[in-house]
Write a protein that holds these residues in place. Sequence first.
Motif, short mmCIF file in Angstrom:
data_model
loop_
_atom_site.label_atom_id
_atom_site.label_comp_id
_atom_site.label_asym_id
_atom_site.label_seq_id
_atom_site.Cartn_x
_atom_site.Cartn_y
_atom_site.Cartn_z
N ARG A 73 -21.83 -0.04 6.75
CA ARG A 73 -21.89 -0.32 5.37
C ARG A 73 -20.78 -0.08 4.82
NH1 ARG A 73 -26.89 2.35 5.84
NH2 ARG A 73 -26.28 4.12 4.97
N LEU A 74 -20.05 1.12 5.10
CA LEU A 74 -18.84 1.56 4.37
C LEU A 74 -17.54 0.61 4.73
CD1 LEU A 74 -17.30 3.74 2.58
CD2 LEU A 74 -17.13 4.99 4.77
N GLU A 75 -17.59 0.02 6.10
CA GLU A 75 -16.60 -0.81 6.29
C GLU A 75 -16.77 -2.20 5.70
OE1 GLU A 75 -14.83 -2.57 10.72
OE2 GLU A 75 -16.86 -1.50 10.49
N THR A 76 -18.05 -2.71 5.32
CA THR A 76 -18.53 -3.88 4.45
C THR A 76 -17.78 -3.61 3.14
OG1 THR A 76 -20.16 -4.37 6.07
CG2 THR A 76 -19.99 -5.47 3.87
N ARG A 77 -18.16 -2.43 2.61
CA ARG A 77 -17.80 -2.09 1.38
C ARG A 77 -16.22 -2.14 1.05
NH1 ARG A 77 -19.45 3.60 -1.86
NH2 ARG A 77 -18.20 3.17 -3.77
N LEU A 78 -15.46 -1.92 2.02
CA LEU A 78 -14.02 -1.57 1.98
C LEU A 78 -13.30 -2.75 2.53
CD1 LEU A 78 -13.59 2.25 2.87
CD2 LEU A 78 -13.74 1.13 0.67
N ALA A 79 -14.16 -3.90 2.86
CA ALA A 79 -13.43 -4.96 3.32
C ALA A 79 -12.31 -5.79 2.38
CB ALA A 79 -14.71 -6.23 3.44
N GLY A 80 -11.13 -5.81 2.78
CA GLY A 80 -10.14 -6.12 2.35
C GLY A 80 -9.28 -5.01 1.40
N VAL A 81 -9.74 -3.90 1.54
CA VAL A 81 -8.98 -2.68 1.08
C VAL A 81 -8.41 -1.99 2.56
CG1 VAL A 81 -9.16 -0.42 0.22
CG2 VAL A 81 -10.84 -2.27 -0.49
N PRO A 82 -6.83 -1.94 2.10
CA PRO A 82 -6.34 -1.40 3.26
C PRO A 82 -6.31 0.00 3.50
CG PRO A 82 -4.94 -1.56 1.32
CD PRO A 82 -6.30 -2.08 0.95
N ALA A 83 -7.49 0.44 4.18
CA ALA A 83 -8.02 1.81 4.33
C ALA A 83 -8.58 1.96 5.59
CB ALA A 83 -8.69 2.31 3.32
N VAL A 172 -16.67 15.50 10.66
CA VAL A 172 -16.05 15.10 9.47
C VAL A 172 -16.01 13.59 9.33
CG1 VAL A 172 -13.87 15.32 7.91
CG2 VAL A 172 -14.79 17.17 9.30
N LEU A 173 -16.19 13.05 8.16
CA LEU A 173 -16.00 11.49 7.82
C LEU A 173 -14.74 11.56 6.71
CD1 LEU A 173 -16.92 8.66 7.90
CD2 LEU A 173 -18.30 9.19 5.86
N ASP A 174 -13.82 10.57 7.18
CA ASP A 174 -12.60 10.74 6.60
C ASP A 174 -11.98 9.32 6.00
OD1 ASP A 174 -9.70 12.14 6.18
OD2 ASP A 174 -9.29 10.18 6.97
N LEU A 175 -11.49 9.09 4.95
CA LEU A 175 -10.94 7.97 4.47
C LEU A 175 -9.40 8.12 4.33
CD1 LEU A 175 -11.75 4.98 3.77
CD2 LEU A 175 -11.96 5.71 1.12
N THR A 176 -8.71 7.29 5.17
CA THR A 176 -7.11 7.19 5.01
C THR A 176 -6.50 5.98 4.59
OG1 THR A 176 -7.18 8.93 6.84
CG2 THR A 176 -5.18 7.92 6.48
N CYS A 177 -5.52 6.05 3.93
CA CYS A 177 -4.96 4.87 3.49
C CYS A 177 -3.28 5.26 3.27
CB CYS A 177 -5.30 4.20 2.22
SG CYS A 177 -5.21 5.41 0.77
N MET A 178 -2.56 4.34 3.08
CA MET A 178 -1.08 4.60 2.72
C MET A 178 -1.01 5.39 1.32
SD MET A 178 0.34 3.67 5.36
CE MET A 178 2.26 3.80 4.85
N HIS A 179 -0.03 6.25 1.36
CA HIS A 179 0.09 6.96 0.15
C HIS A 179 0.13 6.28 -1.10
CE1 HIS A 179 1.87 9.72 -2.48
NE2 HIS A 179 3.19 9.54 -2.59
N LEU A 180 0.91 5.07 -1.27
CA LEU A 180 1.19 4.46 -2.54
C LEU A 180 -0.36 3.70 -2.74
CD1 LEU A 180 4.48 2.81 -1.90
CD2 LEU A 180 3.95 4.67 -3.29
N ASP A 181 -1.27 3.52 -1.79
CA ASP A 181 -2.49 2.94 -2.05
C ASP A 181 -3.56 4.00 -2.45
OD1 ASP A 181 -1.33 0.28 -1.62
OD2 ASP A 181 -1.70 0.56 0.59
N ALA A 182 -3.25 4.97 -2.47
CA ALA A 182 -4.19 6.19 -2.77
C ALA A 182 -5.15 5.97 -4.12
CB ALA A 182 -3.88 7.55 -2.68
N ASP A 183 -6.17 6.56 -3.90
CA ASP A 183 -7.08 6.72 -5.21
C ASP A 183 -7.87 8.24 -5.06
OD1 ASP A 183 -8.83 6.33 -7.22
OD2 ASP A 183 -8.76 4.28 -7.17
#
Length: 912
Positions: A73-83, A172-183
């Motif tokens: 579900r989380l992968e579907t929710r983040l579809a298109g997000v570079p994370a 641990v569950l972790d969400l990682t992205c590039m620094h400039l894309d962080a929220d």
Amino acid sequence: MSSARDDDAALVEAHERLLSGRTIGKAVRGPIQSSWRRCNSMGLTADRLQAAYTADVDIGGKLTYVARPVLDRLETRLAGVPATIFLTDERARLLQRRAGEPSLNRRLESLQLAPGFGIPEELVGTNGIGTALVMTGPAFVCGREHFADAWSGLACAGAPVRDPFSGQVLGVLDLTCMHLDADPTMADIVAEAARSIEERLLDGVSARERALLETYRSARGVGVGQSGSPMERLGPRDRRVLEERATELISSGRTGFAEVRLSHGRAAVLLSRPIGHWSGVSGFSVEAAFPGEGIFPLLAQGSPDTGSPDTGPGVPRFPTPRPAIVSAPQPRTPAVPADQWLLAVGEPGIGQLALRARQRLGLIADAGFRIGTTLDVSRTAEELTEVVVPRFADFAAVDLPDCVLLGEEPIRVDGPLRRTAIRGTHEGAHLYSVDDVITFHPSMPQAQALATGEPVREPRLSEAPGWIAHDPVRGSKILSAGVHSLIAVPMLARGTVLGVVSFYRSKASGSFEEDDLVLAEELVGRAAVCVDNARRFTREQTMALMLQRSMLPSGMPAQHAVEVAHRYLPAKAGVRGDWFDVIPLSGARVALVVGDIVGHGMHAAATMGRLRTAVHNFSALDLATDEILTQLDDLVIRFDLDDQRAGKADGGIAGASCLYAVYDPSTRRCTLGRAGHPPPAVVLPDGTVDFPHMPVAPPLGVGGLPFETVDVELPEGSLVVLYTDGLIAHLGQCDLDRGFAHLLRILAQAARTPEEVCEALGALLPADPSDDIAVLVARTRALDASQFASWDLPSDPAVVSRVRADVDEQLAEWELGDLGFTTALVVSELVTNAIRYGAEPIQLRLLQDSTLICEVADGSSIAPRMRRAHTTDENGRGLFLVAQLAQRWGTRYTASGKVIWAEQPLPGRSVQ
């Protein structure tokens, strides 16, 4: 979106300050500061970190199986997000990696972020997964907040996944992205998904709760689960607050109302009521209502003995500063209106277990945050007592041997201990106070814990004869004060016993139970590592301070050119490389030196000693000021190259500065040169204060640029004040312009002697500055015209006999006729050498100082060499003769040639 926490410049500066041992400052969040200090204390370096691969990782185990739908579900929710989504086990070993665009995945693979690799904080530094495990709580790390340089381009948000009943962290569950894309909302997304995994873990063991839910649904009818409820509009944090409060209500086993404050000034009212299932399962449900959305219909239902809707104990009164539960005796189950919303169902027993597990986890998490914030042994012990009182014990005491407090290695902890920290909920417990020395009787729980290395529990102190026998009078007073239960835990770190921690409970709390031993041991274990780190730091700091003091001047050398005074204040946070020196030179001159090595610890102290020795050696060669700085610059470059070839990760000199001044009392001129160092201050006899204009030069070790000097004529009685940058930084509170202005004001008002100037500056300096402070103050003296004589000589051998006669006459005038024969021989040889091998102009000068100095200057830059003449040689005996007759002799170069000099002691005279 770019994270609001991202301030690269401030974070980079703070990181460099950490690595150099200085105060980090407020630019870094508290959890990140704590993580950086942990990484630094474990010896991690920002440029050499690597994940560890483990072949036996259970990639397809229970946690992966349970989490799969949530990850889908989380992968579907983040579809298109570079994370990228990561799931790890309790040892930070990667189990799953989901999504992520190709460029991000390539970056992650270069960091070995793939299933099977472990990234705990102790291996790779601050990161969302490893730091979340250490803190046992959510962690958000963005950009330069990572300890490792290679991770600075990423942003990581991690949340631990716990067993819902035991509270044990499973992963641990972790969400990682590039620094400039962080929220920053990444943290909320991860926390919500982690709770979903925990709920799925609960599904396998919650059949009894489902039975209670069935009963609740039957009572509620169609009102349950309809869309558009206020619960759906709450943010993740508010939901978490309500869920935790609901757990407390269920665990209490009571019926009543509770008001809960939410964010943005909102509030909710929770109703706890009993429910039961036909199978015999009984428990409680907790429902939520919100002001203006169903609260008054809820209260209108009422309960027996709870009062009317407008008065009585059943009515929450807004705004109440803290939630309060109002209990009622066994109310009837009311007909539930449809505008109440189910929050939780459960049994009191299971709820109490969950509540206690959550409280214990919270205590352990706080211990990770709050213990070990400094590298001070005593303060770390105090932090342990602050964490556990009153949440775990009513009193806590930490007892350590003096050797641990001094940073030494404890061999056996079986002697007297010193009470290092104590904290209690109230006074008058009659326990030993801080700094008291305690010798525990072998029958006492503390002594048993130290001997066996295992924690000892005394649930009833009144029935522990060994404890009372230690000190019957004090023991009776402690029991009379209500203290009734004790746990003694040895403080063990890296196989070494450091001391013992005692936890006491009084009549306000229940006795310690068996499972409290595990929690006590966990808390003390965490504190023990921090205490041991502080002990090791103390030892290193003490050794570095001893090394530094052994390399600094133990006293001022004998010389007559200046009157000197000095002050040196070592930094509290660790030994740095500040140093100073006074070096007598030929011709009654003197060199004044101050320097500063960037960094701290043994390396900085050792480097300072090497540079100070080099300055002495170069000064003994009578090199010019700019030449000495050039030689030091080359030496520092060689130091760095040697460290690089040796592969020292922490080697090299981050920076070194030096100020070198030479004062000649015969001419009253001072030659100044500096390399990356602040200029000296000069105070003239009339009180005028100024900083001489000096050419700017780079610090030592840069190379490739020349050093320039400046000559300043100083009236007799002038003050020359040399210092390191720690003085200016402190006086100006890190504002250099303000610091220089403050120093000028102080020197303008200070008295005239060097010691009084040092006293005036010392009164403004802290006892434990953040940086080393070295101050050297010199008041100039001048040779009287009657103390020296000079002759300009032609390049004619016939002049030698006349010069001898002039020298004899001058010595007679100075009442030094006893030195006439040897001085005549020295003068004859030096003048003859200048005439034969030198060039005009030739000058002879005699100076009467603490010694008799003979100098012969000529226009040639070719220095003579002393050699042993053979029997048949006609020449080569002159300088050998001079060396035998004089106390010291040597050659120094000038802009127009050289000077050969020789010194003879004056009988019966000493330096004033």
